[in-house]
Motif scaffolding. Structure first.
Motif, short mmCIF file in Angstrom:
data_model
loop_
_atom_site.label_atom_id
_atom_site.label_comp_id
_atom_site.label_asym_id
_atom_site.label_seq_id
_atom_site.Cartn_x
_atom_site.Cartn_y
_atom_site.Cartn_z
N VAL A 1 9.17 6.64 1.53
CA VAL A 1 8.95 6.05 2.82
C VAL A 1 8.60 5.21 3.23
O VAL A 1 9.45 4.80 4.26
N LEU A 2 9.37 3.88 2.08
CA LEU A 2 9.71 2.69 2.66
C LEU A 2 10.92 2.65 2.46
O LEU A 2 11.42 2.44 3.75
N ASN A 3 11.37 3.36 1.79
CA ASN A 3 13.04 3.24 2.44
C ASN A 3 13.65 4.18 3.73
O ASN A 3 13.90 3.79 4.45
N LYS A 4 13.09 5.19 4.33
CA LYS A 4 13.00 5.54 5.12
C LYS A 4 12.92 5.10 6.51
O LYS A 4 13.28 5.09 7.69
N ILE A 5 11.36 3.62 6.36
CA ILE A 5 11.52 3.17 7.56
C ILE A 5 11.76 2.03 7.25
O ILE A 5 11.87 1.02 7.91
N ARG A 6 12.85 2.35 6.24
CA ARG A 6 14.24 0.90 5.85
C ARG A 6 12.97 -0.88 5.74
O ARG A 6 12.92 -2.12 6.15
N ARG A 7 11.80 -0.47 5.06
CA ARG A 7 11.70 -1.68 4.56
C ARG A 7 10.80 -1.59 2.88
O ARG A 7 9.38 -2.16 2.34
N LEU A 8 11.86 -1.10 2.14
CA LEU A 8 11.72 -1.20 0.94
C LEU A 8 11.85 -2.89 0.55
O LEU A 8 11.11 -3.10 -1.12
N GLU A 9 12.05 -3.54 1.05
CA GLU A 9 12.32 -5.54 0.53
C GLU A 9 9.98 -5.65 0.40
O GLU A 9 10.03 -6.68 0.18
N ILE A 10 9.70 -4.65 1.69
CA ILE A 10 8.26 -5.38 1.54
C ILE A 10 7.93 -5.00 -0.52
O ILE A 10 7.45 -6.70 -0.55
N LEU A 11 8.66 -4.03 -0.88
CA LEU A 11 8.61 -4.19 -2.53
C LEU A 11 8.83 -5.42 -3.74
O LEU A 11 8.13 -6.41 -3.76
N ASP B 1 7.65 12.80 6.84
CA ASP B 1 6.85 13.59 6.66
C ASP B 1 5.93 12.90 5.60
O ASP B 1 5.40 14.40 5.08
N PHE B 2 5.24 11.74 5.59
CA PHE B 2 4.58 11.44 4.81
C PHE B 2 3.11 11.42 4.88
O PHE B 2 2.60 10.90 5.77
N ARG B 3 2.60 11.84 3.98
CA ARG B 3 0.74 12.57 4.59
C ARG B 3 -0.24 11.43 3.79
O ARG B 3 0.06 11.01 2.97
N LEU B 4 -1.04 11.36 5.22
CA LEU B 4 -2.08 9.72 4.79
C LEU B 4 -3.31 10.79 5.08
O LEU B 4 -3.77 11.44 6.03
#
Length: 151
Positions: free
Chosen positions: A14-24, A134-137
């Motif tokens: 999900v973080l890769n899909k929203i281009r936010r993997l760097e948060i990790l 498509d990530f469910r929360l």
């Protein structure tokens, strides 16, 4: 924060899909995943993610009797790792992690910590980006997290 962070697939995807993997990377510095998680992620791994598999395959085989192979491999690796944090969103996997006394969080927990540490400026903004995937929360979890973030 823990010395070692082990991740399952869902948060990476999900973080890769929203281009936010760097948060990790900003939160944890280095992330460890198993080979099975790398296969499920199916994208090039950034340099802050490395692969390590559990040494004792017995734990993994037992866990695979009721979890999928990725979650089983991740939890088995966690059982061999001291001072660690597991990133996992799958409900069955989280229940198993809890029953084993493992330290864990999921994507919502990651975002709350990122907001507290001012790595992200808005929890809701990133949540809106995730909702487009498509990530469910869980709505209850979202509301609780928004309160924690003051949003």
């Amino acid at each position: 924060m823990p010395g070692i962070t082990v991740s399952d697939t869902s948060s990476l995807i999900v973080l890769n899909k929203i281009r936010r993997l760097e948060i990790l990377q900003k939160l944890f510095g280095h992330i460890i995943i198993t080979q099975k998680i790398a296969e499920e992620f199916n994208n090039p791994l950034p340099n802050f993610i490395s692969i390590q598999n559990p040494k004792d395959k017995n734990y993994q085989k037992i866990l695979e009797s009721f979890l999928d192979e990725g979650e089983a491999s991740t939890i088995a690796l966690m059982m061999e790792t001291d001072n660690s944090l597991l990133i996992i969103d799958d409900l069955k996997g989280r229940r198993q992690a809890k029953s084993l006394g493992l330290n864990y969080t999921g994507i919502i927990g990651i975002l709350v910590i990122a907001k507290e540490r001012e790595i992200i400026s808005s929890f809701s903004e990133i949540l809106d980006e995730i909702k487009k995937t498509d990530f469910r929360l869980s709505p209850q979890l979202i509301e609780e997290a928004k309160r924690k973030c003051g949003e």
